[in-house]
Design a protein around this motif. Structure first.
Motif, PDB file in Angstrom:
ATOM      1  N   HIS A   3       0.834  -1.196   0.000  1.00  0.00           N
ATOM      2  CA  HIS A   3       0.000   0.000   0.000  1.00  0.00           C
ATOM      3  C   HIS A   3       0.870   1.246   0.000  1.00  0.00           C
ATOM      4  CE1 HIS A   3      -3.187  -2.809   0.766  1.00  0.00           C
ATOM      5  NE2 HIS A   3      -4.060  -1.830   0.605  1.00  0.00           N
ATOM      6  N   ASP A   4       1.985   1.197   0.766  1.00  0.00           N
ATOM      7  CA  ASP A   4       2.909   2.342   0.779  1.00  0.00           C
ATOM      8  C   ASP A   4       3.468   2.569  -0.617  1.00  0.00           C
ATOM      9  OD1 ASP A   4       2.457   2.464   3.413  1.00  0.00           O
ATOM     10  OD2 ASP A   4       4.408   1.662   4.059  1.00  0.00           O
ATOM     11  N   HIS A   6       2.119   1.688  -3.452  1.00  0.00           N
ATOM     12  CA  HIS A   6       1.054   2.239  -4.293  1.00  0.00           C
ATOM     13  C   HIS A   6       0.947   3.752  -4.076  1.00  0.00           C
ATOM     14  CE1 HIS A   6      -3.151   3.636  -4.720  1.00  0.00           C
ATOM     15  NE2 HIS A   6      -3.055   3.005  -5.875  1.00  0.00           N
ATOM     16  N   ASP A   7       0.918   4.171  -2.809  1.00  0.00           N
ATOM     17  CA  ASP A   7       0.753   5.604  -2.512  1.00  0.00           C
ATOM     18  C   ASP A   7       1.934   6.405  -3.038  1.00  0.00           C
ATOM     19  OD1 ASP A   7      -1.555   4.864  -1.361  1.00  0.00           O
ATOM     20  OD2 ASP A   7      -0.884   5.105   0.718  1.00  0.00           O
ATOM     21  N   MET A  10       1.638   6.673  -6.795  1.00  0.00           N
ATOM     22  CA  MET A  10       0.549   7.584  -7.171  1.00  0.00           C
ATOM     23  C   MET A  10       0.980   9.036  -6.978  1.00  0.00           C
ATOM     24  SD  MET A  10      -2.163   6.266  -8.453  1.00  0.00           S
ATOM     25  CE  MET A  10      -3.193   7.699  -8.291  1.00  0.00           C
ATOM     26  N   ASN A  11       1.655   9.303  -5.855  1.00  0.00           N
ATOM     27  CA  ASN A  11       2.116  10.678  -5.604  1.00  0.00           C
ATOM     28  C   ASN A  11       3.116  11.114  -6.662  1.00  0.00           C
ATOM     29  OD1 ASN A  11       0.557  11.116  -3.408  1.00  0.00           O
ATOM     30  ND2 ASN A  11       2.081  10.335  -1.938  1.00  0.00           N
ATOM     31  N   LYS A  40      -0.645  -3.476  -5.383  1.00  0.00           N
ATOM     32  CA  LYS A  40      -1.132  -3.946  -4.071  1.00  0.00           C
ATOM     33  C   LYS A  40      -1.465  -5.434  -4.112  1.00  0.00           C
ATOM     34  CE  LYS A  40      -4.037  -0.128  -3.597  1.00  0.00           C
ATOM     35  NZ  LYS A  40      -5.238   0.484  -3.064  1.00  0.00           N
TER      36      LYS A  40
END
Ligand SMILES: Cc1ncc(COP(=O)(O)O)c(C=O)c1O
Length: 417
Positions: A3-4, A6-7, A10-11, A40
């Motif tokens: 998840h980290d 992915h974030d 995305m950023n 993910k």
């Protein structure tokens, strides 16, 4: 952890990428057949096939093997020389189509750019008709994002604030043979460019006889007929090329998307006669060229795509799967009359046209792990791999059914409120 990741991705994407299309907020990492996984580890059923590109699905073992074998042999050597894979691909394409000659490039827009340039050169140099400079194009069409290809794209949103655009271009309504007849009477008409089925415009199939009628008109008037088969070509409509459904061969045809199953490639095919427009005289350099076009890696992938489509019977599967999927989509028209208007398309270029909320339906499908895309603003497009299985279609229809039920309830709630 994932998840980290992915974030973080995305950023970084939001900070550093220049937005390409309307992007859904998932980060894809791998695929197999008609399934994709994001970083993910979430699984998605893919009915977009890379927008009608991954005709063999993701990671087809024969395509993977061909790409890696070619990569270990020769990736690039330039068009200063003849290239084995390029010559073989040209042979494979001309033997399956109306054409005798092929030119290779790297995308659909580039193939159309080449087609427009060839049409002008043919009229000026071969036909000795230097006044024939006007391109006829159709309203609602999509031909790419270079300046010349947006100039012939019949949707204002793609042209807005990019002018002045190359021209002259005259737009006529798609599917209307009378409009074409009138436009082709113009002695300045160079070529007419159109898609055998308008794909990005909303999956619009022209009336029977239209393509054949255009062929007759072009032959009679000396205007060249260009079919943009970037989306309809390479088996997508259940035959090798979209024009075959009416047996109306063009003078020039462009291909890209599915041709190399995901490796970037574009191709422009033409008759011997028309290709003379580009062919240099003995000892002269080429009149149109590309550094990467027709590189061995892309050509080896394309040869394999053609081979697998034939050896695995994918044209037949495309036609059968099409009937099954179309019936499923058509059923929604009956089940959700307030929302679904029409099932349309041919082969595995199918869509469900809706009265409203198309973008929201696509988003909700993605949230439920089904990937579909929009065509023309109000059509939910299905362009899966040509080997798509019945149970994958069932799964896709089941998710879309849930989404349409939800939407219908929301619409009913809001009208009651
Ligand atoms: C019919 C048609 N022509 C041309 C193009 C442009 O192709 P590319 O994006 O490879 O330049 C597309 C892309 O969607 C298309 O559908």
């Amino acid at each position: 952890m994932t998840h980290d990741r992915h974030d973080a991705l995305m950023n970084a994407a939001r900070r550093h990428l220049i937005q390409n299309y309307r992007q859904q907020p998932i980060v894809l990492a791998r695929g197999e057949g008609s399934v994709l996984w994001d970083v993910k580890g979430d699984r998605y059923l893919d009915m977009t096939a890379g927008i009608a590109v991954c005709c063999l699905g993701h990671s087809h073992p024969k395509l993977t093997a061909a790409i890696s074998a070619q990569a270990s042999k020769l990736v690039h050597a330039s068009n200063l020389y003849y290239l084995e894979a390029q010559v073989l691909l040209a042979q494979a394409l001309v033997s399956r189509s109306f054409a005798q000659r092929a030119f290779f490039c790297n995308s659909g827009a580039e193939a159309n750019e080449a087609a427009l340039k060839l049409a002008r050169r043919y009229q000026q140099v071969v036909a000795k008709a230097p006044d024939r400079v006007t391109f006829i194009a159709t309203e609602g069409s999509f031909h790419g994002r270079t300046l010349a290809t947006v100039a012939v794209t019949g949707q204002e949103k793609y042209r807005l604030n990019f002018g002045p655009l190359p021209g002259p271009v005259r737009f006529i309504s798609y599917g209307n043979l009378d409009a074409a007849r009138e436009a082709l009477q113009d002695s300045r008409a160079c070529a007419i460019i159109l898609e055998p089925i308008q794909a990005e415009g909303g999956i619009i199939v022209p009336p029977p006889g239209y393509l054949k009628g255009l062929r007759e008109l072009c032959t009679r008037t000396g205007t060249l007929l260009i079919f943009d088969e970037v989306q309809t070509g390479v088996g997508r409509t259940g035959s090798w090329f979209g024009y075959e459904h009416e047996g109306s061969a063009p003078d020039i045809m462009t291909l890209a998307k599915g041709l190399a199953g995901g490796v970037p490639i574009g191709a422009m095919l033409a008759t011997d006669e028309v290709a003379r427009g580009f062919l240099p005289s003995e000892g002269e350099p080429a009149t149109h060229a590309s550094t990467f076009g027709g590189n061995p890696l892309a050509c080896a992938a394309a040869i394999t795509v053609i081979d697998v489509i034939e050896s695995e019977g994918l044209l037949e599967n495309c036609r059968e799967a099409s009937k099954y999927l179309w019936r499923g989509l058509h059923h929604f028209v009956e089940k959700y009359p307030g929302l679904a208007r029409e099932a349309r398309g041919r082969g595995l270029l199918l869509g469900l046209n809706v009265h409203r909320d198309a973008a929201a339906i696509v988003t909700r499908c993605r949230e439920k792990r089904l990937l579909v895309s929009l065509a023309g603003g109000s059509t939910i497009r299905f362009v899966p791999a040509l080997h798509v299985a019945r149970q994958e279609i069932d799964e896709a229809l089941e998710i879309l059914d849930q989404v349409l039920t939800e939407r219908t309830e929301m619409i009913n709630d809001s009208t009651r409120a």
